[in-house]
Design an enzyme around this catalytic site. Sequence first.
Site, mmCIF file in Angstrom:
data_model
loop_
_atom_site.group_PDB
_atom_site.id
_atom_site.type_symbol
_atom_site.label_atom_id
_atom_site.label_comp_id
_atom_site.label_asym_id
_atom_site.label_seq_id
_atom_site.Cartn_x
_atom_site.Cartn_y
_atom_site.Cartn_z
ATOM 1 C CB CYS A 51 24.136 126.700 10.105
ATOM 2 S SG CYS A 51 23.773 128.464 10.176
ATOM 3 C CB CYS A 52 27.856 125.887 6.346
ATOM 4 S SG CYS A 52 28.935 126.598 7.615
ATOM 5 C CB CYS A 104 28.611 133.833 9.942
ATOM 6 S SG CYS A 104 27.858 133.380 8.362
ATOM 7 C CB CYS A 142 30.975 130.965 12.737
ATOM 8 S SG CYS A 142 29.401 130.105 12.989
ATOM 9 C CB CYS A 178 31.623 126.740 5.276
ATOM 10 S SG CYS A 178 32.148 127.417 3.692
#
Length: 239
Positions: free
Chosen positions: A117-118, A200, A203, A228
Amino acid sequence: MSEQITPELQAKVDATAALLKKAVADHDGSIVLANSLGAEDVVLTDLLSKFAPEIPMFVLDTGRLPEETLKLLADVRTVYRNLQVQVYYPESADVEAYVQDNGINAFYESQEMRKGCCFVRKIKPLQRALSGNKAWITGLRREQSVTRDEIQFEEWDEGNNMHKLNPLADWSEEDIWAYIKANDVPYNALHDQHYPSIGCAPCTRAISMGEDVRAGRWWWENPENRECGLHPATPLKFK
């Protein structure tokens, strides 16, 4: 100013200002600030405005930032009109593919999924933001976490093939907030709700008294690996 800067902190401010001015000359103006809108980066924003306004900055809007962070972005653009601010977003096709294949909150399932996702939301936009530059500036500090305790004021970023400057490497948390208060620098309202490190929304969480300043980031993972991929020597890749 609402507070006074101590001589010790003023010495750090002067050294940071000198480093920023030198960076412009050393890299022929081909240098950019990666602004995460954290406390360190608003300090750097204020310093750029005063000492090196020719250095542009960029913000990575991942699509899942807290509303407080987006408000701060608007405030920064209003207060620092002499600075250039570019916002980069992830490619919609990349986000759609990740969510379709893995689910909207797959980052909670494993470190691999979280790094994926990062990669989509941060690393790929970062590569676009850095393109064409010879160096970049970050707000990393040695005191922030065990993954950052050896950073230098200037390093070679092997992954991005460019110089990386960390002008606040030796600043303490106390230094950062003393500067913000003394200069009335706009900052993220979440900091006042016990969020020392903000990424985010899904997170990031508030921390308790005595916890590490990055304990609220990816708290379900081992603290020795809580990055990340923006800052390792070689950025993370995900397929």
